[in-house]
Design an enzyme around this catalytic site. Structure first.
Site, short mmCIF file in Angstrom:
data_model
loop_
_atom_site.label_atom_id
_atom_site.label_comp_id
_atom_site.label_asym_id
_atom_site.label_seq_id
_atom_site.Cartn_x
_atom_site.Cartn_y
_atom_site.Cartn_z
N SER A 1 -50.49 97.50 -44.35
CA SER A 1 -51.42 96.51 -43.82
C SER A 1 -50.83 95.09 -43.84
CB SER A 1 -52.72 96.59 -44.60
OG SER A 1 -53.77 96.22 -43.78
N HIS B 1 -57.76 103.54 -42.47
CA HIS B 1 -56.86 102.51 -42.99
C HIS B 1 -56.53 102.76 -44.47
CE1 HIS B 1 -55.09 98.54 -42.71
NE2 HIS B 1 -55.70 98.17 -43.82
C1 GCU Z 1 -57.82 92.93 -42.82
C2 GCU Z 1 -57.02 92.17 -41.80
C3 GCU Z 1 -55.79 92.95 -41.35
C4 GCU Z 1 -55.00 93.41 -42.54
C5 GCU Z 1 -55.90 94.15 -43.50
C6 GCU Z 1 -55.23 94.58 -44.81
O1 GCU Z 1 -58.42 94.04 -42.23
O2 GCU Z 1 -57.87 91.85 -40.73
O3 GCU Z 1 -54.97 92.16 -40.51
O4 GCU Z 1 -53.91 94.19 -42.13
O5 GCU Z 1 -56.99 93.34 -43.87
O6 GCU Z 1 -54.28 93.93 -45.24
O7 GCU Z 1 -55.72 95.54 -45.40
#
Ligand code: GCU
Length: 413
Positions: free
Chosen positions: A251, A393
């Protein structure tokens, strides 16, 4: 009635493929002056530096190099940990001459080794002590937003040991002959908009400077800088083969891993897991998270100049396929999850597809195929690996297993 606030003016998040705007990607193989790049030598000497500097000034911001006073100290060592399978070391990396500012690398090395080992290096979200069930790891000091500024009390107390163990299959890596090095990202720069006062930025301000200039490093660039400083240490550790370090991140740390590998050619491989907007996903698709949203929710991540492109992606002089291309000819793995639409799995895949011509200049296969592959069917053949995992995610054992297979091809002797 219209509410006049930045968030209310934001268009709804698009998850409809038919609503992706028509776009033209900048060509990685045409220089700003319009010259076609047809060989690896011109790419390396002309086009790559030009692109790197565009990403620096418009997206992530320029970071300082290795500070003169950088120094290391091994704080602890245990040769028989994880059921005697590994050696654990904790290393302080002091950012300047003084011992006041440092990050702690947690390093595991397989005991079963005949030679210096390849290593996965990545930042963790919650502290070194959260990555596995090893009671002797020093607890990282949580660096989160203070409660008076809306931070949470629970988190301020710190996360429990092994809280993030599902994301760090240390034993599996050790069993496969890999070391693991990780750092709590808060040791480098806290993950909230603190006006760049509490992390590494102030250590490098010029006389009178109070915040980074619009083309200077945001938090992602600072984290990537920290990964390079970890590499400075790994080069001195005789159990580590510094020519075989894969930088990895999930992420926001996936965005960071890609940028770290783009800036620092010492990283032999990069892994981006669900990195999304500002990571592997093409900005011009405006699918899921957009430049406007990321700049408003996380104003500290990118450099000031990146705000120019909020709602204005077509004006970007680069797009994220060129971030992947900056890593060529080194191997890159782009991992997505099918339900993680916020990170735009298709946009991540397409960045690999459009980085491929640069790999081909080096006579290498980039990403094999141009159609989004089926879920849970990893593509491991070329120098750009890819999968779309089922689920949401996260970074899972499944993801890591593919990274190890890919690393076995590229980093194993
Ligand atoms: C949020 C953010 C993302 C990022 C994510 C994370 O969702 O909007 O851009 O990648 O956090 O780091 O888990």
């Amino acid at each position: 009635l219209t509410l006049f606030c930045a968030r209310a003016q934001m268009p709804a998040t698009n998850y409809d493929e038919s609503q992706v705007p028509a776009y033209t990607l900048p060509d990685p193989l045409t220089t700003i002056a319009g010259k076609k790049v047809t060989d690896a030598e011109t790419w390396t000497s002309e086009r790559r530096p030009e692109l790197l500097s565009l990403f620096e000034s418009e997206v992530y911001g320029k970071a300082p190099g290795r500070p003169e006073g950088l120094h290391f100290e091994v704080l602890s060592e245990d040769r028989y940990t994880l059921g005697n399978m590994a050696t654990r070391r904790e290393i302080a990396v002091y950012f300047t001459e003084s011992d006041a500012h440092f990050m702690t690398i947690l390093l595991y090395i397989p005991n079963k080794r005949t030679d210096a080992v390849p290593v996965f290096l990545g930042l963790n979200f919650k502290g070194n002590h959260t990555i596995c069930d090893d009671p002797l790891v020093t607890e990282s000091v949580s660096r989160i937003k203070p409660r008076e500024e809306g931070g949470s009390e629970v988190r301020a107390k710190g996360f429990p040991r092994a809280a993030a163990a599902s994301r760090w299959p240390v034993e599996m890596l050790i069993a496969n002959g890999y070391g693991l090095a990780t750092i709590y990202r808060g040791d480098i720069d806290p993950d909230y908009d603190d006006g760049f006062q509490n992390g590494v930025h102030p250590l490098f301000y010029r006389e009178g400077q109070t915040k980074p200039a619009p083309d200077e490093w945001g938090t992602i660039a600072a984290w990537a800088w920290g990964l390079s400083r970890a590499m400075d240490y790994l080069e001195t550790d005789e159990d580590v083969d510094a020519s075989r370090v894969a930088v990895i991140g999930h992420s926001r740390h996936g965005k960071t891993a890609l940028w770290a590998a783009a800036v620092d050619p010492r990283f032999a491989m990069a892994v981006s897991n669900d990195s999304g907007c500002g990571g592997a996903a093409l900005s011009r698709r405006c699918y899921g998270e957009t430049v406007a949203r990321i700049n408003s929710l996380f104003p500290h991540w990118f450099c000031g100049n990146f705000n120019r492109y909020s709602g204005n992606e077509a004006a970007l002089p680069v797009d994220q396929h060129e971030l992947i291309a900056l890593i060529a000819p080194r191997p890159v793995y782009i991992a997505s999850a099918v339900e993680d639409r916020w990170a735009d799995p298709k946009g991540e895949f397409l960045a690999g597809v459009h980085a491929t011509p640069v790999y081909e200049l080096f006579g290498l296969e980039g990403l094999s195929g141009t159609e989004l592959p089926q879920t849970d069917a990893p593509v491991l053949s070329g120098h750009i690996g890819h999968h779309v995992r089922s689920g949401d995610h996260d970074i899972t054992l499944y993801d890591w297993r593919q990274f190890v297979k890919f690393a076995d091809k590229h980093l194993k002797r």
